[in-house]
Design a protein around this motif. Sequence first.
Motif, PDB file in Angstrom:
ATOM      1  N   GLU A  48       4.812  -0.133  -7.551  1.00  0.00           N
ATOM      2  CA  GLU A  48       3.445  -0.262  -6.572  1.00  0.00           C
ATOM      3  C   GLU A  48       2.758   0.680  -7.134  1.00  0.00           C
ATOM      4  O   GLU A  48       1.524   0.881  -6.536  1.00  0.00           O
ATOM      5  CB  GLU A  48       3.792   0.237  -5.168  1.00  0.00           C
ATOM      6  N   HIS A 101       2.670   3.813  -7.107  1.00  0.00           N
ATOM      7  CA  HIS A 101       2.357   4.872  -6.106  1.00  0.00           C
ATOM      8  C   HIS A 101       2.714   6.263  -6.257  1.00  0.00           C
ATOM      9  O   HIS A 101       3.799   6.491  -6.665  1.00  0.00           O
ATOM     10  CB  HIS A 101       3.084   4.383  -4.807  1.00  0.00           C
ATOM     11  N   ASP A 127      -1.184   2.147   0.559  1.00  0.00           N
ATOM     12  CA  ASP A 127      -1.667   0.855   0.307  1.00  0.00           C
ATOM     13  C   ASP A 127      -0.740  -0.001  -0.629  1.00  0.00           C
ATOM     14  O   ASP A 127      -0.273   0.676  -1.229  1.00  0.00           O
ATOM     15  CB  ASP A 127      -3.173   0.957  -0.350  1.00  0.00           C
ATOM     16  N   LEU A 142      -0.414  -2.441  -3.536  1.00  0.00           N
ATOM     17  CA  LEU A 142      -1.519  -2.922  -4.833  1.00  0.00           C
ATOM     18  C   LEU A 142      -0.879  -4.272  -5.445  1.00  0.00           C
ATOM     19  O   LEU A 142       0.137  -4.431  -5.619  1.00  0.00           O
ATOM     20  CB  LEU A 142      -1.281  -1.933  -5.802  1.00  0.00           C
ATOM     21  N   ARG A 155      -6.096  -4.756  -3.058  1.00  0.00           N
ATOM     22  CA  ARG A 155      -5.531  -3.574  -2.405  1.00  0.00           C
ATOM     23  C   ARG A 155      -5.189  -4.200  -0.812  1.00  0.00           C
ATOM     24  O   ARG A 155      -6.404  -4.441  -0.109  1.00  0.00           O
ATOM     25  CB  ARG A 155      -6.681  -2.480  -2.515  1.00  0.00           C
ATOM     26  N   ILE A 156      -4.243  -3.954  -0.422  1.00  0.00           N
ATOM     27  CA  ILE A 156      -4.058  -4.209   0.972  1.00  0.00           C
ATOM     28  C   ILE A 156      -3.700  -2.978   1.949  1.00  0.00           C
ATOM     29  O   ILE A 156      -2.516  -2.341   1.494  1.00  0.00           O
ATOM     30  CB  ILE A 156      -2.803  -5.490   1.145  1.00  0.00           C
ATOM     31  N   PRO A 157      -4.753  -2.644   2.576  1.00  0.00           N
ATOM     32  CA  PRO A 157      -4.742  -1.133   3.131  1.00  0.00           C
ATOM     33  C   PRO A 157      -3.154  -1.038   4.180  1.00  0.00           C
ATOM     34  O   PRO A 157      -2.902  -1.791   4.902  1.00  0.00           O
ATOM     35  CB  PRO A 157      -5.844  -1.082   3.999  1.00  0.00           C
ATOM     36  N   LYS A 158      -2.536   0.174   3.780  1.00  0.00           N
ATOM     37  CA  LYS A 158      -1.508   0.467   4.585  1.00  0.00           C
ATOM     38  C   LYS A 158      -0.154  -0.311   4.656  1.00  0.00           C
ATOM     39  O   LYS A 158       0.617  -0.211   5.184  1.00  0.00           O
ATOM     40  CB  LYS A 158      -1.793   0.757   6.247  1.00  0.00           C
TER      41      LYS A 158
END
Lengths: 449, 337
Positions: free
Chosen positions: A256, A258, A266, A268, A284-287
């Motif tokens: 990710e 991250h 988020d 990705l 980007r998909i938040p949280k």
Amino acid sequence: MELDTVLMSRLLTAMTLGFHIIFATLGVGVPLMISIAELIGIKKKDPYYRLLARRWTRGFVISVAVGVVTGTAIGLQLSLVWPNFMQVAGNVISLPLFMEVFAFFFEAIFLGIYLYTWDRFKNQYIHWLFSLPIIIGGGFSAVFITTVNAFMNTPDGFTVENGTFAAVNPITAMLNPATPTKVFHVLSSAYLTCAAILAAITAFMILKKKTTAYYKKALKLTLTLTFIFAVITAIAGDSSAKFLAAHQPEKLAAAEWHFETEEGADLLLFGWLNDAHEAIGEIRIPKFLSFLAHGDFNAEVAGLEETPDEYWPPLWVHYMFDLMVTIGFFLPAVALLYLILSKLKKRDEHNKGMLSLIVLSGPLAMLAIEFGWIYAEEGRQPWIIRGYMTVEEAATSSPHIGLMFFLFLALYVVLGTLCIVTLRKVFRDNPAEEELEKLYPSVEKGDKS
Amino acid sequence: MSYEIIGVSVLWIFLYGYLIVASIDFGAGFFAFYAKVTKQDHVVNQLIARYLSPVWEVTNVFFVFFFVGIVGFFPETAYYYGTALLVPGSIAIILLAIRGSFYAFENYGSKQSTVYTFLYGATGLLIPASLSVALTLSEGGFIKETNGTVSLQYLELFTSPLSWSIVALAIVSVLFISAAFLSFYAARAKDYPALKLVRNFALFWSTPAIIAAMTTLIFLSQHNERHYESMLDLWWMFGLSVGFFMIAIWLLYRGKLYGIAFVSIMLQYLFAFFGYGIGHYPYLLDPYISIHESATHESMGIALVIAFIGGLLLLVPSLILLMRLFLFNADYVKGKK
């Protein structure tokens, strides 16, 4: 030269496994589909389904042969290419390897029986019963070999004394933390892939020829199975992500991109990395990563910064992960669309667009298997046994490994080509319609509705 | 009895099992090719195909079983044999792969091709040759370990009369065992033209088989005196082996009791193979790996033995079922089912 040997060892193993898992997946999943088709055929007294089982079996045998020989290759290569690994880990993982051979043995015996007893018993259920040991044997082969791979990810069941494994508990090693989710994901995705591939072949035949009752029934059955197994696979994938977050955070973080540990992380999708390790052009998909990892949108997700640089997996595994997941959502969507269309009276579910999507989903499913494995294997780099042995320490010291790579490459090209040629020939020389008339003359001719 | 002795005995039994079933398979492939070239394929190929088709995959498992088992019980073997056998082992894998898959392509794929039959027949003789290299290596003298690097001494290997006599023994044994089995199978099927042909094969290959066994013994005495001496202590096993060989030849010559003739050949190889194996004790690779020093941890060894017993409880009934359905089912053998 040292590094080259290691690289060639990795490439040889990657190639053998990459080739083998195509046939291994078919070997695990197709018998289940055959068995279901035969059972429906016997229950409904419907010759179409029984013919389906027969024809699938005929193709299956050829893929099994390639699966058996490449499986033998990978089994021997474990010792030939990774002698230091087997010397150390053999103490801990030989039990599941041994049991895998037993499962394979069991499967091999009953496959022989199943193939050569189609019309031998008056009671048709007896022949059907012989398909069960094949499914069980194939499934358990996958389970046992997956426990070995799981062990390499989350080693357990031993202590280390003077650099070697001691106080070995083989059962604990088999039931290590990675085993449940891995086994679940491997089995469900194998069944999904086989259902999708059989659906794709059927759709392709309808596109090329015409819609007959035989192909319609086959398509409906395979797509229903695709949908069911896709949903199960999604659940398996979700539990795998939660496992990674808990036990192998660096693998999930690499997938990710991250880097920093944070709450409400988020998710990705795609994009690329710049020199400063920032993602560009991503969706980007938040949280959502927090939710994927812990089932809570605000949970903290460990980033790659927690792992020393030299133990980072390669960052390109991100794409493997994304491709696998994307296909994982595409497959049930296609199957669901077909099932909805078939319920709507006014719509023809056998239109060109629909069929093309189904044809596409077969190869995509197999690609997802490959992407998933590449992600799982590369995500554990640089370890061969995570935390204990790196791949460099495990590889052979033989200088001939490069030559072996090209020998095996040639072998797989030949096997792959001949397998496809033979499969095409088997089915083209023997169309379903003719065979139906020959085997079940009672079926009305010209049933093309 | 310690678990490592149980382990090595079990593995040896499986290797013996592989020797018999694989010989039948490998030899049959060669005879099928030979019959095709000499235009006698209509006589025997149906017979061979009916036997081989349901069982070829099972044959393969015997082999997988052995090498997984030996690495499991004796992980040190992976280090020495794994490194040294990379090239010969890979060649064996490739031959096995060609053989297994081409068999399926030809027999299930409805394609009759002389090239496939040739590859199938030729690999049947090359595989025993390449696999027998492992037996040669176990005698010691061909693997060197310097500064932690294991290497195979190819020159010594290729110039050793021992390694060539083992290769010769492997190949002629394959042909002899296979022809004897096919005689039994043809007799059961009451397929007399085929029986006549394969019986002649069996009688023909019996002489080189016994000569190769003798030369191997002579070269072994020069190469590894320790092994030879301990085999001499087991003289009675080799005596029994020769005795069963005589019984088999006599029965084949008289042309009756083919079943007992084949069982005699199985016993002939059983005694020779176990005499050889027991004489090898305590080394798995002279002098690097001995049975007691290289065994896996006790807990794993016991787990393997338990898994083995459990597996056998599953396999033996299944194998009996397979044999009853195909091997000993008179109607199937005759081609009626």
